[in-house]
Design a protein around this motif. Structure first.
Motif: not given
Length: 122
Positions: A29-30, A100-105, A108-110
């Motif tokens: 996704f993102s 679906y959105s994005i983040a800088r942390g 957030f990512y798997d």
């Protein structure tokens, strides 16, 4: 479980360009790029939404780096232009398994790749 493999790093002179690639073993996704310089914490570089309709960049790379993706090929890219010695770092790609959105942390990512070294000489 998604596996990510980065490539395209190397040694380049200041002012030069490199294109990093990240191959994914499955749908993501993102996605984002992070980097970690020697002796420093890992930092956000750029991110892109699942369908590519929105991007986000760290101020330090805005206008020089471009993130893109090819969902048909399960590929993520980072075009880096006007490279500076301070861009020297290990670059990691990261992916979300469901957002679906994005983040800088980082949290957030798997999924994370193993990283590719980018060295910019002055």
């Amino acid at each position: 479980q998604v596996q990510l493999v980065e490539s395209g790093g190397g040694l380049v002179q200041a002012g030069g360009s490199l294109r990093l690639s990240c191959a994914s073993s499955g749908r993501t996704f993102s996605v984002a790029w992070f980097r970690q310089a020697p002796g420093k914490e890992r930092e956000f570089v750029a991110a892109i939404t699942s369908n590519g309709d929105a991007t986000s960049y760290a101020d330090s790379v805005k206008g020089r780096f471009t993130i893109s993706r090819d969902n048909a090929k399960n590929m993520l890219y980072l075009q880096m232009n006007s490279l500076k010695p301070e861009d020297t770092a290990v670059y990691y790609c990261a992916a979300s398994g469901a957002r679906y959105s994005i983040a800088r942390g980082e949290s957030f990512y798997d999924y994370w790749g193993q990283g590719t070294q980018v060295t910019v000489s002055s």
